[in-house]
Design a protein around this motif. Structure first.
Motif, PDB file in Angstrom:
ATOM      1  N   TYR A   1      56.438  73.073  34.725  1.00  0.00           N
ATOM      2  CA  TYR A   1      57.003  71.730  34.518  1.00  0.00           C
ATOM      3  C   TYR A   1      56.164  70.962  33.484  1.00  0.00           C
ATOM      4  O   TYR A   1      56.288  69.756  33.341  1.00  0.00           O
ATOM      5  CB  TYR A   1      57.036  70.934  35.827  1.00  0.00           C
ATOM      6  CG  TYR A   1      58.000  71.460  36.884  1.00  0.00           C
ATOM      7  CD1 TYR A   1      58.830  72.544  36.623  1.00  0.00           C
ATOM      8  CD2 TYR A   1      58.079  70.868  38.129  1.00  0.00           C
ATOM      9  CE1 TYR A   1      59.697  73.046  37.585  1.00  0.00           C
ATOM     10  CE2 TYR A   1      58.954  71.349  39.106  1.00  0.00           C
ATOM     11  CZ  TYR A   1      59.756  72.444  38.826  1.00  0.00           C
ATOM     12  OH  TYR A   1      60.611  72.920  39.780  1.00  0.00           O
ATOM     13  N   GLY A   2      55.254  71.669  32.833  1.00  0.00           N
ATOM     14  CA  GLY A   2      54.474  71.047  31.771  1.00  0.00           C
ATOM     15  C   GLY A   2      53.106  70.577  32.205  1.00  0.00           C
ATOM     16  O   GLY A   2      52.332  70.088  31.387  1.00  0.00           O
TER      17      GLY A   2
ATOM     18  N   ILE B   1      60.722  73.556  32.765  1.00  0.00           N
ATOM     19  CA  ILE B   1      61.061  72.361  31.986  1.00  0.00           C
ATOM     20  C   ILE B   1      60.356  72.506  30.640  1.00  0.00           C
ATOM     21  O   ILE B   1      59.152  72.764  30.610  1.00  0.00           O
ATOM     22  CB  ILE B   1      60.593  71.066  32.689  1.00  0.00           C
ATOM     23  CG1 ILE B   1      61.275  70.911  34.056  1.00  0.00           C
ATOM     24  CG2 ILE B   1      60.868  69.843  31.818  1.00  0.00           C
ATOM     25  CD1 ILE B   1      60.738  69.761  34.891  1.00  0.00           C
ATOM     26  N   TYR B   2      61.117  72.413  29.541  1.00  0.00           N
ATOM     27  CA  TYR B   2      60.471  72.502  28.232  1.00  0.00           C
ATOM     28  C   TYR B   2      61.085  71.479  27.290  1.00  0.00           C
ATOM     29  O   TYR B   2      62.240  71.083  27.446  1.00  0.00           O
ATOM     30  CB  TYR B   2      60.553  73.925  27.670  1.00  0.00           C
ATOM     31  CG  TYR B   2      61.961  74.464  27.519  1.00  0.00           C
ATOM     32  CD1 TYR B   2      62.568  75.177  28.558  1.00  0.00           C
ATOM     33  CD2 TYR B   2      62.672  74.278  26.339  1.00  0.00           C
ATOM     34  CE1 TYR B   2      63.848  75.672  28.427  1.00  0.00           C
ATOM     35  CE2 TYR B   2      63.958  74.771  26.198  1.00  0.00           C
ATOM     36  CZ  TYR B   2      64.541  75.469  27.245  1.00  0.00           C
ATOM     37  OH  TYR B   2      65.819  75.953  27.115  1.00  0.00           O
ATOM     38  N   PRO B   3      60.272  71.058  26.303  1.00  0.00           N
ATOM     39  CA  PRO B   3      60.784  70.017  25.400  1.00  0.00           C
ATOM     40  C   PRO B   3      61.734  70.600  24.366  1.00  0.00           C
ATOM     41  O   PRO B   3      61.573  71.744  23.935  1.00  0.00           O
ATOM     42  CB  PRO B   3      59.509  69.484  24.734  1.00  0.00           C
ATOM     43  CG  PRO B   3      58.522  70.592  24.822  1.00  0.00           C
ATOM     44  CD  PRO B   3      58.879  71.433  25.997  1.00  0.00           C
ATOM     45  N   GLU B   4      62.739  69.815  23.991  1.00  0.00           N
ATOM     46  CA  GLU B   4      63.660  70.225  22.936  1.00  0.00           C
ATOM     47  C   GLU B   4      64.123  68.950  22.245  1.00  0.00           C
ATOM     48  O   GLU B   4      64.707  68.079  22.900  1.00  0.00           O
ATOM     49  CB  GLU B   4      64.843  70.982  23.533  1.00  0.00           C
ATOM     50  CG  GLU B   4      65.646  71.764  22.486  1.00  0.00           C
ATOM     51  CD  GLU B   4      66.771  72.564  23.132  1.00  0.00           C
ATOM     52  OE1 GLU B   4      66.528  73.673  23.618  1.00  0.00           O
ATOM     53  OE2 GLU B   4      67.909  72.050  23.161  1.00  0.00           O
TER      54      GLU B   4
ATOM     55  N   LEU C   1      64.106  66.858  27.156  1.00  0.00           N
ATOM     56  CA  LEU C   1      63.534  67.947  27.936  1.00  0.00           C
ATOM     57  C   LEU C   1      64.680  68.794  28.451  1.00  0.00           C
ATOM     58  O   LEU C   1      65.733  68.265  28.810  1.00  0.00           O
ATOM     59  CB  LEU C   1      62.764  67.389  29.128  1.00  0.00           C
ATOM     60  CG  LEU C   1      61.552  66.519  28.827  1.00  0.00           C
ATOM     61  CD1 LEU C   1      61.281  65.593  30.003  1.00  0.00           C
ATOM     62  CD2 LEU C   1      60.332  67.378  28.530  1.00  0.00           C
ATOM     63  N   VAL C   2      64.477  70.099  28.487  1.00  0.00           N
ATOM     64  CA  VAL C   2      65.504  70.964  29.062  1.00  0.00           C
ATOM     65  C   VAL C   2      65.019  71.438  30.428  1.00  0.00           C
ATOM     66  O   VAL C   2      63.896  71.929  30.565  1.00  0.00           O
ATOM     67  CB  VAL C   2      65.797  72.171  28.150  1.00  0.00           C
ATOM     68  CG1 VAL C   2      66.796  73.105  28.833  1.00  0.00           C
ATOM     69  CG2 VAL C   2      66.328  71.692  26.816  1.00  0.00           C
TER      70      VAL C   2
ATOM     71  N   VAL D   1      70.022  71.879  31.741  1.00  0.00           N
ATOM     72  CA  VAL D   1      70.395  70.479  31.599  1.00  0.00           C
ATOM     73  C   VAL D   1      69.471  69.835  30.586  1.00  0.00           C
ATOM     74  O   VAL D   1      68.249  69.914  30.718  1.00  0.00           O
ATOM     75  CB  VAL D   1      70.290  69.734  32.950  1.00  0.00           C
ATOM     76  CG1 VAL D   1      70.654  68.263  32.776  1.00  0.00           C
ATOM     77  CG2 VAL D   1      71.181  70.372  33.995  1.00  0.00           C
ATOM     78  N   LYS D   2      70.049  69.238  29.558  1.00  0.00           N
ATOM     79  CA  LYS D   2      69.255  68.508  28.569  1.00  0.00           C
ATOM     80  C   LYS D   2      69.046  67.100  29.147  1.00  0.00           C
ATOM     81  O   LYS D   2      69.993  66.350  29.349  1.00  0.00           O
ATOM     82  CB  LYS D   2      70.017  68.444  27.246  1.00  0.00           C
ATOM     83  CG  LYS D   2      69.313  67.712  26.128  1.00  0.00           C
ATOM     84  CD  LYS D   2      68.382  68.635  25.350  1.00  0.00           C
ATOM     85  CE  LYS D   2      67.497  67.856  24.383  1.00  0.00           C
ATOM     86  NZ  LYS D   2      68.244  67.278  23.243  1.00  0.00           N
TER      87      LYS D   2
END
Lengths: 185, 660
Positions: B345-346, B463-466, B470-471, B485-486
């Motif tokens: 989750y970062g 969870i990753y940034p886009e 975050l996606v 889910v964006k």
């Protein structure tokens, strides 16, 4: 509800009688004498609950109420086995559930050391047993009494169990040597 | 020795399977027995009367009653002997010939023989019984409440309202706990501060309540009715007797960039500060770690601007000791530190992945965004929000195995609040289960679904940034499909864990904690607010995760226990305790290490041995702490310790009697 266990109990009884009858002959059949040291807060209450539920079990067991299994001294157990009991049971709360925080852990360690010592020196395994039965486990109490009675009955009287008697004769010295074993925190 | 044996028929309960007359006749043959009798119902008024008159007429000095379980009527018969005869009530033993004999054996001969044995064992034991005396120990009618959250506040108010003084100890600079940080409370959506802050000021104004902020429990000794507690009140650097709480110092303090604990790091505060406007006590303290004056000696602005001269840079910790009759533990909880557990989750690297408590501050009108839902990174309104439940809860591999109980409801509340404030927003809730047991709870959850919250059954695996969002990736376990889910903001509903320092507090109070670290109650169903240490009670999440209604109810239950204790004013001691024979004690400490209550200690005693005076170390039993378990009497190598009421000799005589 207790049909099966009643049957088991009856079987244990008849086996006990059968074991004694060849020698006993006309006199009353031999019945084992089993002493159970029971913690007031768990097994003793479980036994009361078994009574309340009118469960049936062999009548050879006598309960001795103690405040905690940690109150039971190996000397008490030894004396019972030396002086005429055919079997001894020590019962306490499940690990982690002691009414007095940690008494059953002390009991467990003391009794396990003592039991292994006795069995090492010749006591027949099963003559001395340790069980954890809670106040709500009436069924477990009944089943334990049934199975322990059956085992002891099969072993026959202590008086004719030479290896066990020999082990018990020398046990006082062992107990002295092992005093305090298992109490370390 | 003149022992009397009384065998009870209990109607046909005993007499149906046991020949009670024969048991009574056999008992007469036992050593010391001079009288035996049977009775239809021994516990009834005429039954008790006949036992008492037999005791008097036959000058009995010991009594055995063969009847039901001692767990049933031992107390009844003890009371009878104490009140209606001259005998000591502890010269009594009960032979359990009902629950453990007549009710479980059908064969009359077998039952009768067993009953005879049980009576014989009881006679053997009663022969060794000694007179025991209870003492009345005084109760200090003053309560200590540890923790100033809603549980502690409620318990303190209830006890104080009954007229007893209470010290409410809080380690932070204001009481209020976690509840005062919340925005609204489910399911009624009452403003949390609006119902919590009046309680806080009520506590502050109650003449029976002394609030000690920035204070921790240093040490505890003693027992129920008389605990001696040492408290350490940390230096506040402000004289509260002089300070008016005007707040001028806060506006002038040059150190302004300290993350605010109250706002969960989403805003900043000064070095001299009040955590929030409604804080109680409503006066500032100096954060010594960040204060320029206290760190380097160069500043002193607050002292210059303070109109009343309340600043004290030379303030020190104050250590005080006070006696309390009862202690309430309401130490609450922390949220699990998810950053160390959830790399996927970062681990805290993405500013827009926030906790539920941070969301509470964001949505709160007096919070860092004044109630506008703005995400921390760029202060824009998130159009898509993902709420992840069970972060740390119900997952022994990541966090804790238990359910934190309140999260299902506050996740629904967060979804509701978000959709309320961002009408064109979309809210996804990832869940394992929805557990909404409580008055009006399931209805609230259903309402949230109607609001448009999209519940997805499954855990978020990554969870990753886009782009600037975050996606969230996870599996919808109902459809078996992978879901991406964006999101613009992610709210993690993290697990409740015991408050920091619970382990230390538990050992100071000699209270047990469960495997999950929360304090253990004496009985999960029948003694839910007491602990195994008499006089120490539990309220709120300190005992286990729960929501506010349960916490308040538990605090009230604790207060009634404490008030009951204080109303009695004294406690009757249990006389069946360990007793030391100092002449045999070698001071080896074996018992001290075994005692779970810390009731045994070593003292220097002046003894007379071989007609010489000697001073040596021997063990001493603290009768207030001893609970009578007897573990020490077995541990004792020299046989110096014995347990009154269950003495070595008594147990041995029982064994011997059975063996005969």
């Amino acid at each position: 509800m207790s049909v099966t266990s009643d049957a088991v109990a009856a079987e244990a009884r008849s086996r006990a009688e059968g074991a004694a009858s060849p020698e006993g002959g006309a006199g009353s059949p031999w019945q084992p004498k089993i002493l159970a040291f029971c913690c007031n807060w768990c097994t003793y209450a479980g036994a009361d609950l078994a009574g309340l539920n009118r469960m049936n079990y062999p009548a050879d067991i006598r309960l001795l109420r103690v405040p905690c299994s940690g109150r039971v001294n190996p000397q008490h157990v030894l004396r019972a086995l030396q002086d005429g009991c055919d079997g001894v049971l020590v019962c306490g709360c499940h690990p982690g559930d002691c009414h007095y925080v940690s008494g059953n852990y002390y009991a467990k360690r003391r009794m396990m050391v003592f039991k292994r010592l006795l069995e090492y020196s010749g006591l027949r395994p099963g003559r001395f047993q340790v069980r954890w039965i809670s106040g709500s486990e009436a069924g477990k109490f009944r089943d334990t009494v049934v199975s322990v009675t059956e085992q002891i009955s099969q072993m026959g009287p202590m008086a004719s169990d030479a290896p066990s008697l020999e082990a018990l004769a020398g046990a006082d010295a062992l107990l002295e040597a092992a005093r305090g074993a298992g109490d370390a925190r | 020795m003149r022992i009397g044996v009384f065998v009870c028929h209990c109607g046909s309960n005993i007499a149906g399977t046991v020949d009670v007359e024969r048991v009574a006749r056999e008992a007469l043959k036992l050593p010391g027995v001079v009288f035996s009798d049977t009775n239809k119902y021994t516990c009834s008024a005429p039954g008790q009367e006949s036992v008492c008159s037999a005791i008097k007429e036959n000058a009995l000095d010991r009594v055995v009653i063969a009847s039901c379980s001692p767990r049933m009527h031992e107390a009844t018969f003890r009371k009878m002997i104490a009140e209606k005869t001259d005998l000591n009530p502890y010269m009594l033993e009960i032979a359990n010939i009902r629950e453990q004999c007549s009710w479980v054996h059908k064969d009359r001969e077998q039952g009768t023989r067993k009953a005879c044995d049980l009576v014989a064992m009881a006679v053997a034991k009663v022969s060794c019984d000694r007179e025991l005396f209870t003492t009345n120990l005084p109760v200090e009618r003053r309560a200590l409440v540890i923790g100033g959250g809603i549980a502690g506040i409620q318990a303190a108010l209830d006890i104080a309202d009954a007229g007893f003084p209470v010290t409410l100890v809080e380690r932070e600079s204001s009481i209020g706990g976690k509840m005062v940080m919340l925005d609204k409370t489910f399911p009624t959506m009452d403003c949390s501060a609006c119902i919590c802050t009046p309680k806080m000021s009520e506590a502050a104004e109650n003449p029976n309540i002394e609030i000690k902020s920035l204070t921790e429990v240093e040490s505890v000794s003693g027992y129920i009715g008389s605990f001696d507690v040492t408290l350490r009140e940390k230096a506040k650097y402000v004289d509260y007797d002089v300070c008016t709480g005007c707040g001028l110092c806060e506006t002038k303090c040059p150190t302004k960039k300290i993350p605010s604990e109250f706002n969960q790091g989403l805003s900043t505060r000064t070095a001299i500060y009040k955590p929030f406007p409604q804080a109680v006590p409503s006066k500032p303290t100096i954060d010594a770690e960040h204060c320029k004056k206290l760190q380097s000696g160069k500043c002193g602005v607050c002292e210059k601007v303070c109109p009343t001269g309340a600043i004290r840079y030379d303030d020190v910790d104050r250590v005080t000791t006070q006696r309390y009759g009862a202690i309430v533990v309401a130490s609450g909880y922390e949220l699990i530190d998810w950053t160390g557990l959830y790399g996927e989750y970062g681990a805290g690297r993405y500013p827009d992945v926030i906790t539920g408590l941070q969301f509470e501050r964001i949505v709160n009108a007096s919070g860092p965004t004044e109630g506008h839902i703005l995400r921390p990174s760029d202060r824009t309104e998130p159009k898509t929000t993902v709420i992840v439940k069970c972060v740390g809860s119900r997952d022994p591999n990541k966090g804790v195995s238990y359910c934190s109980r309140a999260c299902c409801m506050y996740a629904a509340k967060h979804a509701h609040q978000y959709l309320d404030k961002v009408p064109d927003g979309t809210c996804y809730v990832f869940y394992m289960d929805v557990r909404c047991a409580g008055k009006g709870y399931d209805e609230f959850y259903m309402r949230t679904l109607q609001d448009g919250a999209i519940y997805v059954r499954g855990r978020v695996s990554k969870i990753y940034p886009e782009g600037d969002g975050l996606v969230c990736m996870g599996e919808d376990t109902l459809s078996g499909e992978i879901v991406r889910v964006k999101a613009d903001m992610v709210v993690l509903e993290t697990a409740m864990v015991p408050s920091r320092g619970s382990d230390v507090l538990a050992s100071k109070l000699n209270v047990q904690r469960g495997p999950e670290g929360f304090f253990t109650e004496a009985h999960p169903k029948l003694r839910p607010v007491e602990t195994n240490t008499a006089g120490v009670y539990l309220a709120g999440v300190a005992q286990g995760p729960k929501d506010i209604p349960d916490t308040v109810a538990q605090a009230g239950a604790v207060a009634s226990k404490v008030i009951g204790l204080f109303a009695r004013g004294q406690i009757e001691s249990n006389p069946m305790l360990s007793k030391v024979d100092v002449s045999r004690c070698s001071g080896c400490r074996a018992c001290v290490d075994v005692c779970p209550y810390g009731a045994l200690g070593l003292v220097q005693a002046n003894l007379r041995e071989n007609s010489r005076k000697v001073t040596r170390t021997v063990c001493q039993v603290n009768e207030g702490l001893c609970q009578g378990c007897g573990a020490c009497s077995v541990a004792c190598r020299s046989g110096a310790l014995d347990l009154l009421g269950f003495s070595d000799e008594g147990i041995m005589q029982e064994v011997e009697m059975l063996c005969q």
